[in-house]
Write a protein that holds these residues in place. Sequence first.
Motif, PDB file in Angstrom:
ATOM      1  N   ALA A  68       0.847  -1.191   0.000  1.00  0.00           N
ATOM      2  CA  ALA A  68       0.000   0.000   0.000  1.00  0.00           C
ATOM      3  C   ALA A  68       0.882   1.241   0.000  1.00  0.00           C
ATOM      4  O   ALA A  68       1.930   1.260   0.630  1.00  0.00           O
ATOM      5  CB  ALA A  68      -0.910  -0.007   1.221  1.00  0.00           C
ATOM      6  N   ARG A  77      -5.507   9.868  -2.644  1.00  0.00           N
ATOM      7  CA  ARG A  77      -6.367   8.731  -2.298  1.00  0.00           C
ATOM      8  C   ARG A  77      -7.586   8.683  -3.225  1.00  0.00           C
ATOM      9  O   ARG A  77      -7.974   7.625  -3.713  1.00  0.00           O
ATOM     10  CB  ARG A  77      -6.797   8.828  -0.830  1.00  0.00           C
ATOM     11  N   GLU A  78      -8.162   9.834  -3.482  1.00  0.00           N
ATOM     12  CA  GLU A  78      -9.315   9.909  -4.381  1.00  0.00           C
ATOM     13  C   GLU A  78      -8.937   9.442  -5.795  1.00  0.00           C
ATOM     14  O   GLU A  78      -9.685   8.690  -6.433  1.00  0.00           O
ATOM     15  CB  GLU A  78      -9.848  11.346  -4.421  1.00  0.00           C
ATOM     16  N   TRP A  81      -8.522   5.607  -5.741  1.00  0.00           N
ATOM     17  CA  TRP A  81      -9.793   4.895  -5.705  1.00  0.00           C
ATOM     18  C   TRP A  81     -10.489   4.948  -7.065  1.00  0.00           C
ATOM     19  O   TRP A  81     -11.102   3.980  -7.498  1.00  0.00           O
ATOM     20  CB  TRP A  81     -10.683   5.438  -4.607  1.00  0.00           C
ATOM     21  N   PHE A  84      -8.761   2.478  -9.217  1.00  0.00           N
ATOM     22  CA  PHE A  84      -9.215   1.131  -8.847  1.00  0.00           C
ATOM     23  C   PHE A  84     -10.621   0.863  -9.395  1.00  0.00           C
ATOM     24  O   PHE A  84     -10.914  -0.242  -9.850  1.00  0.00           O
ATOM     25  CB  PHE A  84      -9.196   0.938  -7.328  1.00  0.00           C
ATOM     26  N   ASP A  85     -11.491   1.878  -9.366  1.00  0.00           N
ATOM     27  CA  ASP A  85     -12.830   1.730  -9.948  1.00  0.00           C
ATOM     28  C   ASP A  85     -12.740   1.425 -11.447  1.00  0.00           C
ATOM     29  O   ASP A  85     -13.471   0.572 -11.961  1.00  0.00           O
ATOM     30  CB  ASP A  85     -13.667   2.995  -9.743  1.00  0.00           C
ATOM     31  N   ASP A 126      -3.721  -2.326  -0.577  1.00  0.00           N
ATOM     32  CA  ASP A 126      -4.834  -1.380  -0.526  1.00  0.00           C
ATOM     33  C   ASP A 126      -5.918  -1.705  -1.553  1.00  0.00           C
ATOM     34  O   ASP A 126      -7.084  -1.367  -1.355  1.00  0.00           O
ATOM     35  CB  ASP A 126      -4.378   0.076  -0.629  1.00  0.00           C
ATOM     36  N   PHE A 127      -5.566  -2.399  -2.616  1.00  0.00           N
ATOM     37  CA  PHE A 127      -6.581  -2.858  -3.563  1.00  0.00           C
ATOM     38  C   PHE A 127      -7.457  -3.924  -2.898  1.00  0.00           C
ATOM     39  O   PHE A 127      -8.686  -3.864  -2.977  1.00  0.00           O
ATOM     40  CB  PHE A 127      -5.915  -3.412  -4.827  1.00  0.00           C
ATOM     41  N   GLU A 129      -7.903  -4.384   0.313  1.00  0.00           N
ATOM     42  CA  GLU A 129      -8.682  -3.772   1.396  1.00  0.00           C
ATOM     43  C   GLU A 129      -9.908  -3.043   0.851  1.00  0.00           C
ATOM     44  O   GLU A 129     -10.960  -3.018   1.485  1.00  0.00           O
ATOM     45  CB  GLU A 129      -7.803  -2.802   2.189  1.00  0.00           C
ATOM     46  N   ARG A 130      -9.777  -2.446  -0.292  1.00  0.00           N
ATOM     47  CA  ARG A 130     -10.865  -1.662  -0.904  1.00  0.00           C
ATOM     48  C   ARG A 130     -11.827  -2.537  -1.715  1.00  0.00           C
ATOM     49  O   ARG A 130     -12.910  -2.090  -2.093  1.00  0.00           O
ATOM     50  CB  ARG A 130     -10.233  -0.592  -1.799  1.00  0.00           C
ATOM     51  N   GLN A 133     -15.741  -2.655  -1.211  1.00  0.00           N
ATOM     52  CA  GLN A 133     -16.439  -1.465  -1.700  1.00  0.00           C
ATOM     53  C   GLN A 133     -16.438  -1.425  -3.233  1.00  0.00           C
ATOM     54  O   GLN A 133     -17.423  -1.018  -3.857  1.00  0.00           O
ATOM     55  CB  GLN A 133     -15.798  -0.176  -1.165  1.00  0.00           C
ATOM     56  N   LEU A 134     -15.323  -1.839  -3.835  1.00  0.00           N
ATOM     57  CA  LEU A 134     -15.212  -1.808  -5.290  1.00  0.00           C
ATOM     58  C   LEU A 134     -16.180  -2.786  -5.961  1.00  0.00           C
ATOM     59  O   LEU A 134     -16.676  -2.522  -7.051  1.00  0.00           O
ATOM     60  CB  LEU A 134     -13.778  -2.134  -5.722  1.00  0.00           C
TER      61      LEU A 134
END
Length: 160
Positions: A68, A77-78, A81, A84-85, A126-127, A129-130, A133-134
Motif C-alpha cells: 500500500a 487517495r481519491e 480509488w 481502482f474503480d 490497498d486494492f 482492502e478496498r 467497496q469496489l
Amino acid sequence: MTLATWELLSYIVTVVALPFAIGVFLVEQRKERANEQEATWQQISDAYIDFLEVVLANPDLKLRSQLATPDLTDEQRERMWLIFDMLISLFERAYLLVYETDMDERKQRRWHSWEDYMREWSRREDFRERLPQLLRGEDPDFAVYLQRLADEEASAPGAP
C-alpha cells in the motif's frame, strides 16, 4: 434436356451440392464467431493498455507496487480509488465477455492472462482492502470470482 436428365441433376444437387453448401456455411459461421471473439479480445486488451497509461500518468501513487502506498493526501487517495474503480470495471467487462465455465484451450489461454492481471492487482494491499467497496453493485459471479482470487493471493506465501 430430358426430364430424366433434370431429375438426375436434381439428385446430384440434393446429394452432393446441398450438403457441401451447408458445410461451407457452417465453416464460415465458425470463422465469423472466431473473428468476433478475436475482436472482443483485442478491444478489452487495448482497454487494459489504456488503463496502464493512466497508471503511468500517476507515478506518485506507486500503483505497480504490491505494498500500500503510505501517507497519501486526500486528493491522491481519491485518484487511487478512481483508478481502482476503472480497473474493476475493466476486469468485470473482461469477465463478462471472455470468461466461461467450460472454455476450449484457446479461450482458456486468453482468460488466464486476465486472471494473471487480476491476481497481480489482488496482491496489492490497498486494492484488496478496498475490494468489498469496489465490488459493490458489480456482477455477483464476477464479485465472487475476484474475491476468491484476492483471498488466494492474500494467503499465498510471501504475500504483503
